[in-house]
Each structure stands twice: as C-alpha cells, then as structure tokens.
Design an enzyme around this catalytic site. Structure first.
Site, PDB file in Angstrom:
ATOM      1  N   ARG A 120     -25.514  -1.359   7.212  1.00 18.15           N
ATOM      2  CA  ARG A 120     -25.233  -2.781   7.022  1.00 18.15           C
ATOM      3  C   ARG A 120     -25.626  -3.608   8.247  1.00 18.15           C
ATOM      4  O   ARG A 120     -25.664  -4.827   8.186  1.00 18.15           O
ATOM      5  CB  ARG A 120     -23.747  -2.976   6.719  1.00 18.15           C
ATOM      6  CG  ARG A 120     -23.211  -2.009   5.687  1.00 18.15           C
ATOM      7  CD  ARG A 120     -21.816  -2.354   5.241  1.00 18.15           C
ATOM      8  NE  ARG A 120     -21.884  -3.285   4.118  1.00 18.15           N
ATOM      9  CZ  ARG A 120     -20.813  -3.803   3.529  1.00 18.15           C
ATOM     10  NH1 ARG A 120     -19.609  -3.527   3.974  1.00 18.15           N
ATOM     11  NH2 ARG A 120     -20.939  -4.629   2.509  1.00 18.15           N
ATOM     12  N   GLU A 162     -19.527  -5.003  10.443  1.00 16.88           N
ATOM     13  CA  GLU A 162     -20.467  -4.136  11.150  1.00 16.88           C
ATOM     14  C   GLU A 162     -21.564  -4.917  11.870  1.00 16.88           C
ATOM     15  O   GLU A 162     -21.994  -4.538  12.965  1.00 16.88           O
ATOM     16  CB  GLU A 162     -21.103  -3.148  10.164  1.00 16.88           C
ATOM     17  CG  GLU A 162     -20.136  -2.161   9.553  1.00 16.88           C
ATOM     18  CD  GLU A 162     -19.454  -2.666   8.298  1.00 16.88           C
ATOM     19  OE1 GLU A 162     -18.652  -1.917   7.723  1.00 16.88           O
ATOM     20  OE2 GLU A 162     -19.718  -3.832   7.902  1.00 16.88           O
ATOM     21  N   LYS A 216       0.848  -1.188   0.000  1.00 17.61           N
ATOM     22  CA  LYS A 216       0.000   0.000   0.000  1.00 17.61           C
ATOM     23  C   LYS A 216       0.888   1.245   0.000  1.00 17.61           C
ATOM     24  O   LYS A 216       1.822   1.358   0.796  1.00 17.61           O
ATOM     25  CB  LYS A 216      -0.905  -0.021   1.230  1.00 17.61           C
ATOM     26  CG  LYS A 216      -2.147   0.852   1.115  1.00 17.61           C
ATOM     27  CD  LYS A 216      -3.137   0.558   2.228  1.00 17.61           C
ATOM     28  CE  LYS A 216      -4.436   1.321   2.032  1.00 17.61           C
ATOM     29  NZ  LYS A 216      -5.415   1.035   3.100  1.00 17.61           N
TER      30      LYS A 216
END
Length: 633
Positions: A395, A367, A280
């Site tokens: 969600r 979540e 990354k």
C-alpha cells in the site's frame, strides 16, 4: 437453534425479538467453540453479532449490498448465509476462507483482507446502481480504526460531495487490532460521550415547524439555532461537515435501538453514517477484557481458561527477534526510532515502546503516512525502523519509490511476514515485495537464513548509511540455532556457500534454504553433488560469486518463496544476459503467476510444487537436459 441448518438469512425477518436474542447467543457459543480449534478472528466477530443479524433482518442481501471492511468480522455473516457447516475447515487448506469470498457465496459482494477499502468499493457499487436506475441499498461496514486509512477519508469526501444514497455503518469498538490512535480516534471518543444528537435535533425541528413563516429572518434564525444545537451536542461534527447525516451513537448490542436507527436511515436521502458502539470480544470474558489486541486474531485456545495452545517451538519468533535486536541497538544509538502502522503487537514492538516512548510511533492504519514519515525522520539524521508486513507494504509503493528510494534516505524497512503466511490466505501472502521493490534504485534487499544471521542483518541495516535497506523475515519462529553474543555487520551484497558441489548449484535464501540443503543431501546419495549458496542479498547480487559460478558453466537453479515474475531468479537471469553469459543454463522455482489461497504453508508449498522432493526432481531433469544439449553441440 442448529446453525448448520441455515441456508439463507431470510429466516431472520420472521423471528421475534426474543428469538433474535437467542440466535445471537447461539452464534456466540458456536464461534467460541469452533475458533478454539481452528483459531481465527474471534474478537471482531463476537463484537458484531447483533449488528450483523439486524443488517440481514432489515436488508435483502445480496440485492442490497453489505460490504465488510477488512473482512475479518464477516464470520457471523457467513453463518447467516449458510456456511456454518463449513466452520470446522475455517482457514484450513481447501476450507472456508477467513475473509469474504465471492466464490463461496453470492452474499459476499466484496473481497478484502486490507482495511479502508469498503467505502470506495461501496461508492462504485452505488454509482453503478444509479446509472442502471436500480433502488437497492449499499451498506458498507467499516471500523473506527480503518477510518485512519487515507483511502477511507478520500471515499468519505467523495460520497459526501456527490450526496450518494448510502448507509455507512461505523463499527466503533475503540480498537482495530491494537488500540486506535490519532485525532480521528479522539473525535469518535467525543461522539461516544456526546449522546444521541439526532433525537434532540428531531425534537427541535418539530418545534421549528410550528413557527409561523413570517419572513426570512425567522427562518434564518431557526437554522442558526439548529446549527448551534448541533455544535453543542456533537463535538467536532466531523461527518456532517463532510456531507453525511450522522446518526448515533447507538448501542450495537441493543437490537431494538439498532432496528429503530436502521429503519430511520433507510428513509433518508443522501449518505447516512450510523455510529454503532460495539464491544470487541462480546460474550467471552478473555476476549472482552483484552486491552492490547491479543484476541483480535488467535490460534487455538482452551475455552475454559482462555489459554492459547502454543506451538512446541522454543526458538524466538522472527518479529520478536528483530524488534528486540533493534531495541538492544537503540540503547546505544539514539538515532534509532521505531514506526508501525497499527501493528505494535504483531511486530512485537511493545517492549520498545515501553522503554523508548518518545522514540516509538504508532501512526494507525496509515501505511503511506508511516513510510513518508520514516523518510522525514531520516532527513534529520535519525535511523527509522519501519516495521511493516509485506502485504501492507504494497500500500506504500509510491512512498517507497518517490519519498524513500528516490531521495536515497537511510530508512530501515523491516518486511515482516515475508513469504507465505498460511491461514490468512491470498490477501496476506507476502510474496510480491521482492518484485515490486527490486527495480527501485538505491534500495538494498536482504533476507537471513536463520535467526542468528537475522540479528546480524539488523545490525547491518542500522549501521548502513548508503540509503534505504530492507530486511525480509517470515511469519512464525526461527530455527532454534545458537545465537552469537556480539553483533556484526555483514558486507552488503555478499553471499555464502553452505554446501560444496560441482555438478549444479542452487541459489536461494531465507525460508527455502532448509529445502535446498535437504534436496542436496538427497541428490548426493545418487552421486549428484550440488552447491548450495545462501543468496542472502537479493539486491545487490553478489556479482563476484556469480561470475565465478558462470565460469564453471554448471546448471543453476534459483529458488524463492516469492513470485517468479520480476523476482530474484529474474535478477540472476538479467545479470547473465547483461554480462554476455546468455548460454549459462538457469532455471527458476518460485510462486507461479497466481494468487495463493489459505492453508498450512507446507500444504500450499506442496500444491505449487515447492518441496525438497520437487526440487530434487527438477534438478535431476534439469541436469539431464543440459547434458543432452551439450552432447548435441
């Protein structure tokens, strides 16, 4: 090369390996330069440059379907599909979207801003392909962090069971936004260090084929040797047990190795998972060295130093204010614990985690699990603070309804990024939570007018033992108001009058209160005196104040930075109806029945008619219409 001249990714197929390396370098320089001005998801995109190039080299988009999970790593894809010239407008009002967008390009075959969706969508596309008798490839690209989402695991299970032809690219950079957590992350860590299992397996299969076919015992023994090698070289064999052929791990920045493995994957039947290790922030040292997710998505920055261009605001951020108030209270209240679904940085919970490591839980991108875990904690006398963005709370709707509200558990939900969030656009606008939470029994919903009232609301929420309580707060910084030193709980369901007036009333809360006060000031200058009420409790309503207001008969305007359908204004109208006050003139301002795209929040509000000027015009028209109607009666 001039990236703005690219119109189609087909040119990549004609490049030699040196030209591909040069293209990758050009793309990184372009992204670093452009995003230093606009901001955006720089870390994820710098990490997938070579991978994206090779996908477009070896597959034929859009006939072959390349899906980007979450979508925040699709900038390179956008460049290669002809949108480099639009990057000056990235995430700007009416500009290039920061996520895949079907109306931008035929190459964007799936729109997403939430994680863990790509595999299910890919299964749908693959199933449609098979029903129609087509032969195109379907290639979802999903990050290691997104695999912790239950939806991704459900899809893996189905794809493996159906033996669907699909090439899943696991983009493994050991981070989602923050460092990844969980058992699945540990499995991937073992896979990274296990070496190239498939090469060894191929060599063994070649040897086994030389064994004469002298009976079932030899064949069975050969298969056991293969399986033993698999277990030896790949600790866990998680994906193979799900029905996938596992390839890798492969260096995601090595174009030769990527090409070899992708070509191999194309020849296989059934689902294949290619495990790609990427870095990354690759190619820009401040982003490469980031260990906590700061460079996942940023605002503008100085290229030479990596320093962020900070806003002039000296007020605390809303996320920081709430997290720090929770931390302060937690020092004296051991019931308080904090939970986040992979957002410790965004929710500013790092300090809480450092001070109370045994009372802090980062559950990863999960979540639903986070919400029900909070419910479980509450059953044992704890006071869980669930810090979750409004867009991600969507969600966990069923968990809120079934596990938290139905059982009337003392969970404190911090709904971060409530209201319009701006640059991330329609997938992230936090405008639906009131509508999908308000109808839940037992739930209290509140939103403060400023950061001082916000810290008192945190105290209110933690002191409250009557069931679940949610506090909404916006993205960005507070107003810079004076802060009280002593925290005090606010009576549940109580509103306050901020400005007196007997000609009309504005009921509003949170970010729209300054708009209402400004409009009232303008109206006062023309002789219209409007009462402005801070309706800080969205549920329950302040029925006593409403009854008093209804008794005056003055026109009432509700204003909310949230969807009108099922929102706060609807609640006020419902109360008037239920109490027999159907003749009370009530009108609403809020988010219309549409998805709001990306751009500066002020520009978005202006576009949908939610500014102080619009409110003034609406109030004047409303008051005149009410006066005419009453004269006719």
């Amino acid at each position: 090369m001039d990236l703005t001249e690219i119109t189609s990714p087909s040119f990549i197929k004609k490049l030699n390996k040196n030209q591909i390396a040069e293209l990758a370098e050009d793309i990184r320089e372009f992204l670093i330069e452009k995003l230093s001005v606009t901001g955006g998801h720089i870390g994820p995109n710098l990490g997938v440059v070579e991978l994206t190039i090779m996908l477009h080299r070896l597959f034929d988009s859009p006939t072959d379907k390349i899906l980007w999970d979450v979508g925040h790593q699709a900038y390179v894809h956008k460049i290669l599909t002809g949108r480099a010239s639009e990057f000056d407008s990235l995430r700007q009002f009416k500009g290039l979207c920061g996520f895949p967008k079907m109306n931008e390009s035929e190459h964007d075959v799936w729109e997403t801003g939430h994680s863990s969706t790509s595999l299910s969508a890919a299964m749908g596309m693959a199933a449609a392909r098979d029903v129609k008798g087509d032969t195109n490839y379907v290639i979802p690209v999903i990050g290691d962090g997104a695999l912790t989402g239950g939806m991704a695991l459900e899809a893996l299970n189905h794809i493996g069971h159906k033996k669907t032809n699909m090439i899943v690219i696991l983009n493994d950079n050991e981070m989602s936004i923050a460092p990844n957590v969980g058992a699945l992350h540990t499995i991937l860590g073992k896979l990274r260090t296990a070496g190239k299992y498939n090469n060894a397996k191929d060599e063994l299969e070649y040897i086994l084929k030389k064994i004469p076919a002298v009976g079932g015992k030899v064949a069975a023994a050969a298969e056991r040797v293969k399986d033993s090698l698999k277990y030896l070289l790949v600790s866990g064999i998680f994906f193979e047990e799900l029905g996938f052929t596992y390839l890798g791990p492969v260096d995601g920045h090595d174009i030769n190795e990527l090409e070899r493995q992708l070509q191999y994957a194309k020849k296989m039947d059934g689902p294949v998972l290619l495990h790609v290790i990427t870095k990354k922030g690759k190619g820009y040292s401040p982003a490469e060295e980031d260990k906590i997710g700061t460079w996942h998505g940023t605002g503008p920055y100085k290229i030479e130093t990596g320093d962020f261009v900070k806003s002039a605001s000296v007020a605390p951020s809303w996320s920081g204010l709430v997290a720090e108030t929770v931390r302060t209270i937690a020092r004296d209240d051991r019931r308080v614990v904090a939970i986040t679904p992979a957002m410790p940085v965004g929710s500013k919970l790092e300090s809480f985690a450092t001070e109370f490591p045994d009372r802090f839980f980062d559950v990863g991108i999960a979540e639903q699990h986070a919400t029900t875990m909070a419910a479980g904690l509450a059953t044992q006398g704890m006071k869980p603070f669930l810090a979750i963005y409004s867009t991600f709370l969507q969600r966990a709707y069923d968990q809120m309804l079934h596990d938290v509200a139905r059982q009337n558990l003392n969970v404190f939900i911090g709904i971060d990024r409530a209201g319009l969030v701006g640059a991330d656009g329609e997938t992230h606008q936090g405008v639906f939570d009131i509508a999908f939470l308000r109808h839940m029994p037992n739930l209290v919903i509140m939103m403060p007018k400023d950061e001082n009232e916000g810290q008192h609301m945190v105290k209110t929420a933690i002191d409250y033992d009557g069931g679940p309580i949610a506090m909404r707060y916006p993205r960005g910084n507070g107003l810079g108001v004076k802060m009280d030193k002593t925290l005090q709980a606010i009576p549940i369901g109580s509103w306050e009058v901020l400005r007196a007036g007997d000609d009309a009333a504005i009921l509003t809360f949170g970010t729209t209160i300054p708009m209402a006060l400004q409009a009232a000031e303008t109206l006062a200058a023309v002789g219209i005196h409007v009462r402005v009420i801070n309706a800080r409790f969205i549920k329950p309503l302040d029925n006593q104040m409403l009854d008093q207001l209804f008794a005056t008969g003055i026109p009432i305007m509700t204003v909310e930075e949230a969807v009108l359908a099922g929102g706060f204004g609807s609640a006020v109208i419902e109360y008037a109806h239920d109490t027999g006050k159907k003749d009370i003139p009530i009108r609403r301002m809020g988010i219309p029945d549409q998805f709001i795209e990306h751009g500066n929040v002020d520009e978005l509000l202006a576009e949908i008619g939610m500014t102080a000027g619009h409110l003034v015009d609406n109030m004047q028209t409303f008051i005149k219409e009410v006066a005419v109607e009453r004269e006719q009666v």
